[in-house]
Design a protein around this motif. Structure first.
Motif, mmCIF file in Angstrom:
data_model
loop_
_atom_site.group_PDB
_atom_site.id
_atom_site.type_symbol
_atom_site.label_atom_id
_atom_site.label_comp_id
_atom_site.label_asym_id
_atom_site.label_seq_id
_atom_site.Cartn_x
_atom_site.Cartn_y
_atom_site.Cartn_z
ATOM 1 N N VAL A 49 14.303 51.608 5.743
ATOM 2 C CA VAL A 49 14.564 50.498 6.835
ATOM 3 C C VAL A 49 12.980 50.112 7.336
ATOM 4 N N VAL A 50 13.142 48.893 7.391
ATOM 5 C CA VAL A 50 11.856 48.345 8.231
ATOM 6 C C VAL A 50 12.619 47.442 9.136
ATOM 7 N N SER A 51 12.285 47.398 10.357
ATOM 8 C CA SER A 51 12.804 46.612 11.392
ATOM 9 C C SER A 51 11.758 45.558 11.501
ATOM 10 N N CYS A 52 10.667 45.802 11.634
ATOM 11 C CA CYS A 52 9.693 44.523 12.109
ATOM 12 C C CYS A 52 8.553 44.655 11.012
ATOM 13 N N CYS A 53 7.871 45.822 10.862
ATOM 14 C CA CYS A 53 6.774 45.951 9.781
ATOM 15 C C CYS A 53 6.623 47.468 9.162
ATOM 16 N N ALA A 54 5.746 47.420 8.209
ATOM 17 C CA ALA A 54 5.938 48.839 7.673
ATOM 18 C C ALA A 54 5.467 49.694 8.570
ATOM 19 N N ALA A 55 4.834 49.546 9.722
ATOM 20 C CA ALA A 55 4.622 50.705 10.560
ATOM 21 C C ALA A 55 5.893 51.341 11.144
ATOM 22 N N ASP A 56 6.819 50.636 11.492
ATOM 23 C CA ASP A 56 8.082 51.102 11.846
ATOM 24 C C ASP A 56 8.901 51.510 10.744
ATOM 25 N N ALA A 57 8.638 51.613 9.610
ATOM 26 C CA ALA A 57 9.550 51.905 8.682
ATOM 27 C C ALA A 57 10.181 53.339 8.580
ATOM 28 N N ARG A 58 11.191 53.619 8.453
ATOM 29 C CA ARG A 58 11.815 54.961 8.326
ATOM 30 C C ARG A 58 12.715 55.119 7.056
ATOM 31 N N VAL A 59 13.006 56.450 6.761
ATOM 32 C CA VAL A 59 13.853 56.653 5.450
ATOM 33 C C VAL A 59 15.073 57.235 5.974
ATOM 34 N N LEU A 60 16.150 56.516 5.629
ATOM 35 C CA LEU A 60 17.702 57.172 5.735
ATOM 36 C C LEU A 60 17.825 57.876 4.668
ATOM 37 N N LYS A 61 18.534 59.136 4.765
ATOM 38 C CA LYS A 61 18.916 59.876 3.452
ATOM 39 C C LYS A 61 20.400 60.329 3.849
ATOM 40 N N GLY A 117 31.808 59.108 -8.006
ATOM 41 C CA GLY A 117 31.306 58.176 -9.077
ATOM 42 C C GLY A 117 29.824 57.693 -8.893
ATOM 43 N N ILE A 118 29.186 57.338 -9.858
ATOM 44 C CA ILE A 118 27.806 56.725 -9.688
ATOM 45 C C ILE A 118 27.680 55.745 -10.718
ATOM 46 N N GLU A 119 26.999 54.628 -10.293
ATOM 47 C CA GLU A 119 26.549 53.472 -11.171
ATOM 48 C C GLU A 119 25.227 53.127 -10.855
ATOM 49 N N HIS A 120 24.546 53.075 -12.055
ATOM 50 C CA HIS A 120 23.063 52.680 -12.420
ATOM 51 C C HIS A 120 22.999 51.346 -12.038
ATOM 52 N N ILE A 121 22.126 50.898 -11.179
ATOM 53 C CA ILE A 121 21.722 49.462 -10.988
ATOM 54 C C ILE A 121 20.424 49.047 -10.866
ATOM 55 N N ALA A 122 20.085 47.930 -11.259
ATOM 56 C CA ALA A 122 18.660 47.340 -11.403
ATOM 57 C C ALA A 122 17.666 47.601 -10.144
ATOM 58 N N HIS A 123 16.503 47.753 -10.166
ATOM 59 C CA HIS A 123 15.788 48.026 -8.811
ATOM 60 C C HIS A 123 15.851 46.507 -8.070
ATOM 61 N N PRO A 124 16.430 46.514 -6.844
ATOM 62 C CA PRO A 124 16.680 45.226 -6.125
ATOM 63 C C PRO A 124 15.414 44.274 -6.029
ATOM 64 N N LYS A 125 15.250 43.191 -5.909
ATOM 65 C CA LYS A 125 14.204 42.357 -5.679
ATOM 66 C C LYS A 125 13.821 42.599 -4.349
ATOM 67 N N ASN A 126 14.404 42.766 -3.427
ATOM 68 C CA ASN A 126 13.722 43.181 -1.921
ATOM 69 C C ASN A 126 14.662 44.499 -1.705
ATOM 70 N N PRO A 127 13.901 45.525 -2.021
ATOM 71 C CA PRO A 127 14.912 46.943 -1.619
ATOM 72 C C PRO A 127 14.698 47.335 0.020
ATOM 73 N N TYR A 128 14.223 46.569 0.875
ATOM 74 C CA TYR A 128 14.266 46.603 2.386
ATOM 75 C C TYR A 128 15.155 45.769 2.883
ATOM 76 N N ARG A 129 15.885 44.876 2.136
ATOM 77 C CA ARG A 129 17.002 44.042 2.676
ATOM 78 C C ARG A 129 18.389 44.818 2.427
ATOM 79 N N ASP A 130 19.115 44.945 3.558
ATOM 80 C CA ASP A 130 20.539 45.332 3.508
ATOM 81 C C ASP A 130 21.441 44.209 3.197
ATOM 82 N N SER A 131 21.876 44.268 1.928
ATOM 83 C CA SER A 131 22.860 43.078 1.616
ATOM 84 C C SER A 131 23.576 43.430 0.662
#
Length: 89
Positions: free
Chosen positions: A26-38, A72-86
């Motif tokens: 998750v990136v709120s503003c820029c790479a400096a504030d990025a964090r991983v949610l697990k 269940g698990i579904e394999h998906i393609a790598h998203p174009k923008n993996p930082y966008r929650d959509s």
């Protein structure tokens, strides 16, 4: 959330013998504030590390990390923008 079915999308990260990790950055503003949610995923074999999946299961309440009992698990393609929650990655 206890007992509810949820659907989560993210990339596979290695875990321990009992579970693997579904992760999102998750990136709120820029790479400096990025964090991983697990979320720990139990009950289903992990896909290869760094692959993108959507996991369906039941939320597992724990005192530690968030966890999911997967059904269940579904394999998906790598998203174009993996930082966008959509809903449409």
């Amino acid at each position: 959330m206890k007992g509810r079915t949820v659907r989560l999308t993210g990339f596979v990260a290695p875990g321990n013998a009992a579970a693997w990790q579904l992760s999102r950055i998750v990136v709120s503003c820029c790479a400096a504030d990025a964090r991983v949610l697990k979320v720990e995923v139990h009950g289903i074999a992990a896909a290869p590390a760094d692959s993108w999946v959507t996991v369906t299961g039941t939320w597992r309440p724990t005192a530690k990390a968030p966890a999911l009992d997967a059904t269940g698990i579904e394999h998906i393609a790598h998203p174009k923008n993996p930082y966008r929650d959509s809903a449409r990655l």
